[in-house]
Design a protein around this motif. Structure first.
Motif, mmCIF file in Angstrom:
data_model
loop_
_atom_site.group_PDB
_atom_site.id
_atom_site.type_symbol
_atom_site.label_atom_id
_atom_site.label_comp_id
_atom_site.label_asym_id
_atom_site.label_seq_id
_atom_site.Cartn_x
_atom_site.Cartn_y
_atom_site.Cartn_z
ATOM 1 N N PHE A 258 -51.325 29.463 -1.791
ATOM 2 C CA PHE A 258 -51.903 28.535 -2.857
ATOM 3 C C PHE A 258 -53.137 28.032 -2.096
ATOM 4 C CE2 PHE A 258 -47.329 28.403 -3.076
ATOM 5 C CZ PHE A 258 -47.190 28.725 -4.490
ATOM 6 N N PRO A 259 -54.054 28.866 -2.121
ATOM 7 C CA PRO A 259 -55.475 28.377 -1.731
ATOM 8 C C PRO A 259 -56.174 27.380 -2.629
ATOM 9 C CG PRO A 259 -55.991 30.575 -2.399
ATOM 10 C CD PRO A 259 -54.314 30.190 -2.380
ATOM 11 N N PRO A 260 -56.587 26.380 -1.916
ATOM 12 C CA PRO A 260 -57.114 25.039 -3.032
ATOM 13 C C PRO A 260 -58.463 25.273 -3.646
ATOM 14 C CG PRO A 260 -57.666 24.660 -0.775
ATOM 15 C CD PRO A 260 -57.033 26.113 -0.609
ATOM 16 N N PRO A 261 -58.518 25.511 -4.928
ATOM 17 C CA PRO A 261 -59.710 25.548 -5.553
ATOM 18 C C PRO A 261 -60.520 24.273 -5.570
ATOM 19 C CG PRO A 261 -58.072 25.289 -7.092
ATOM 20 C CD PRO A 261 -57.537 25.345 -5.714
ATOM 21 N N TYR A 262 -61.962 24.349 -5.221
ATOM 22 C CA TYR A 262 -62.458 23.137 -5.027
ATOM 23 C C TYR A 262 -64.080 23.479 -5.215
ATOM 24 C CZ TYR A 262 -63.590 24.832 -0.224
ATOM 25 O OH TYR A 262 -63.995 25.772 0.783
ATOM 26 N N VAL A 263 -64.774 22.454 -5.682
ATOM 27 C CA VAL A 263 -66.068 22.414 -5.876
ATOM 28 C C VAL A 263 -66.820 21.283 -5.133
ATOM 29 C CG1 VAL A 263 -65.805 23.651 -8.106
ATOM 30 C CG2 VAL A 263 -65.911 21.253 -8.004
ATOM 31 N N GLY A 264 -68.416 21.488 -5.076
ATOM 32 C CA GLY A 264 -68.954 20.549 -4.534
ATOM 33 C C GLY A 264 -69.267 19.561 -5.791
ATOM 34 N N PRO A 265 -69.853 18.429 -5.429
ATOM 35 C CA PRO A 265 -70.172 17.401 -6.552
ATOM 36 C C PRO A 265 -71.087 17.653 -7.641
ATOM 37 C CG PRO A 265 -71.075 16.663 -4.418
ATOM 38 C CD PRO A 265 -70.500 17.807 -4.123
ATOM 39 N N ASP A 266 -72.098 18.849 -7.339
ATOM 40 C CA ASP A 266 -73.087 19.098 -8.162
ATOM 41 C C ASP A 266 -72.581 20.354 -9.387
ATOM 42 O OD1 ASP A 266 -74.647 17.093 -7.618
ATOM 43 O OD2 ASP A 266 -75.462 17.975 -6.134
ATOM 44 N N ALA A 267 -71.273 20.557 -9.192
ATOM 45 C CA ALA A 267 -70.867 21.797 -9.990
ATOM 46 C C ALA A 267 -70.947 21.387 -11.285
ATOM 47 C CB ALA A 267 -69.370 22.238 -9.459
ATOM 48 N N THR A 268 -71.153 22.263 -12.298
ATOM 49 C CA THR A 268 -71.146 21.915 -13.870
ATOM 50 C C THR A 268 -69.742 22.039 -14.207
ATOM 51 O OG1 THR A 268 -71.332 24.250 -14.343
ATOM 52 C CG2 THR A 268 -73.589 23.054 -13.885
ATOM 53 N N PRO A 269 -69.421 21.544 -15.492
ATOM 54 C CA PRO A 269 -68.208 21.543 -16.175
ATOM 55 C C PRO A 269 -67.705 22.878 -16.291
ATOM 56 C CG PRO A 269 -69.590 19.755 -17.018
ATOM 57 C CD PRO A 269 -70.314 20.347 -16.063
ATOM 58 N N MET A 270 -68.744 23.826 -16.763
ATOM 59 C CA MET A 270 -68.508 25.206 -16.803
ATOM 60 C C MET A 270 -67.915 25.927 -15.744
ATOM 61 S SD MET A 270 -67.883 27.746 -18.838
ATOM 62 C CE MET A 270 -68.612 27.007 -20.350
ATOM 63 N N GLU A 271 -68.474 25.581 -14.387
ATOM 64 C CA GLU A 271 -68.108 26.185 -13.410
ATOM 65 C C GLU A 271 -66.505 25.705 -12.674
ATOM 66 O OE1 GLU A 271 -71.629 26.150 -10.179
ATOM 67 O OE2 GLU A 271 -71.799 24.657 -11.027
ATOM 68 N N VAL A 272 -66.394 24.407 -13.163
ATOM 69 C CA VAL A 272 -65.025 23.885 -12.830
ATOM 70 C C VAL A 272 -63.969 24.514 -13.670
ATOM 71 C CG1 VAL A 272 -63.514 21.935 -12.864
ATOM 72 C CG2 VAL A 272 -65.934 21.730 -12.112
ATOM 73 N N ALA A 273 -64.475 24.585 -14.987
ATOM 74 C CA ALA A 273 -63.505 25.440 -16.159
ATOM 75 C C ALA A 273 -63.330 26.866 -15.519
ATOM 76 C CB ALA A 273 -64.059 25.325 -17.598
ATOM 77 N N ALA A 274 -64.442 27.398 -15.205
ATOM 78 C CA ALA A 274 -64.198 28.794 -14.750
ATOM 79 C C ALA A 274 -63.336 29.036 -13.400
ATOM 80 C CB ALA A 274 -65.319 29.528 -14.484
ATOM 81 N N LEU A 275 -63.410 28.099 -12.704
ATOM 82 C CA LEU A 275 -62.506 28.264 -11.507
ATOM 83 C C LEU A 275 -61.110 27.849 -11.874
ATOM 84 C CD1 LEU A 275 -62.382 28.544 -8.128
ATOM 85 C CD2 LEU A 275 -62.860 26.080 -8.138
ATOM 86 N N MET A 276 -60.884 27.052 -12.697
ATOM 87 C CA MET A 276 -59.415 26.591 -13.154
ATOM 88 C C MET A 276 -58.754 27.802 -13.683
ATOM 89 S SD MET A 276 -59.262 22.834 -14.928
ATOM 90 C CE MET A 276 -59.667 21.642 -14.007
ATOM 91 N N ALA A 277 -59.715 28.591 -14.361
ATOM 92 C CA ALA A 277 -59.136 29.604 -15.191
ATOM 93 C C ALA A 277 -58.829 30.965 -14.471
ATOM 94 C CB ALA A 277 -59.974 30.109 -16.410
ATOM 95 N N ARG A 278 -59.501 31.077 -13.465
ATOM 96 C CA ARG A 278 -59.741 31.957 -12.528
ATOM 97 C C ARG A 278 -58.583 32.002 -11.564
ATOM 98 N NH1 ARG A 278 -64.644 32.127 -11.551
ATOM 99 N NH2 ARG A 278 -64.634 30.899 -9.635
ATOM 100 N N THR A 279 -58.394 30.720 -11.165
ATOM 101 C CA THR A 279 -57.155 30.380 -9.962
ATOM 102 C C THR A 279 -55.716 30.064 -10.801
ATOM 103 O OG1 THR A 279 -57.965 27.935 -9.912
ATOM 104 C CG2 THR A 279 -58.870 29.879 -8.306
ATOM 105 N N HIS A 280 -55.898 29.529 -12.142
ATOM 106 C CA HIS A 280 -54.596 29.282 -12.578
ATOM 107 C C HIS A 280 -53.961 28.042 -12.115
ATOM 108 C CE1 HIS A 280 -53.819 33.370 -14.485
ATOM 109 N NE2 HIS A 280 -54.532 33.741 -13.280
ATOM 110 N N SER A 281 -55.040 27.026 -11.859
ATOM 111 C CA SER A 281 -54.940 25.720 -11.346
ATOM 112 C C SER A 281 -55.055 24.874 -12.505
ATOM 113 C CB SER A 281 -55.543 25.624 -10.191
ATOM 114 O OG SER A 281 -55.465 24.287 -9.650
ATOM 115 N N PRO A 282 -54.038 23.700 -12.507
ATOM 116 C CA PRO A 282 -54.490 22.652 -13.412
ATOM 117 C C PRO A 282 -55.498 21.716 -13.197
ATOM 118 C CG PRO A 282 -52.204 22.424 -12.587
ATOM 119 C CD PRO A 282 -52.966 23.684 -12.163
#
Length: 159
Positions: free
Chosen positions: A97-121
């Motif tokens: 279960f590698p942790p999905p994470y982003v930096g503070p300047d990530a856009t909402p779309m980047e966060v959403a795409a990462l959630m979708a790609r990793t199946h993480s809520p």
């Protein structure tokens, strides 16, 4: 809007905590996933509750619904006993279960795409400090992200 604007505090455990305490945290707070930090405070794993159950339920019950329906209450106690004496790191190995994470300047779309790609809520939001250390700012949950989209486009009303 950036990830640091969407990030909210989120309960977490560390890799050294007892697995039974982690299970209680998840259950008592109705969390969609368990956020696990390592000894340095870095995200170690983000594990959806369904996958935590998968680590406890016997494979035959997962593979065959008829077998699962025939298991009695004694098996429930055996499942709970599997957590006894385990650390969180032993219950949820990082490689699974590698942790999905982003930096503070990530856009909402980047966060959403990462959630979708990793199946993480949820996705952790981290910031690298001047000395190179990484600090957890909070998390963005799927619910928070959807709420942002609905409010932004004027669709947050109740039915």
């Amino acid at each position: 809007m950036r990830a640091h604007d969407l990030a909210e505090p989120y309960p977490y455990v560390t890799t050294d905590d007892d697995a039974i305490d982690a299970a209680r945290l998840l259950a008592e707070n109705s969390l969609p996933a368990l956020l696990v930090l390592d000894a340095d405070g870095l995200p170690h794993a983000i594990v959806p509750g369904s996958q935590l159950l998968r680590r406890l339920v016997p494979a035959y019950a997962i593979d065959d619904p008829l077998l699962a329906s025939s298991v009695d209450d004694r098996m429930d106690a055996e499942i709970a006993e599997k957590l006894q004496g385990l650390t969180v790191a032993e219950w949820v190995p990082r490689r699974l279960f590698p942790p999905p994470y982003v930096g503070p300047d990530a856009t909402p779309m980047e966060v959403a795409a990462l959630m979708a790609r990793t199946h993480s809520p949820l996705v952790a939001v981290v910031e690298r400090e001047g000395d190179g250390r990484v600090r957890l700012l909070g998390t963005v949950t799927a619910a928070r992200l959807i709420r942002y989209v609905l409010v932004r486009f004027g669709r947050s009303g109740n039915r």
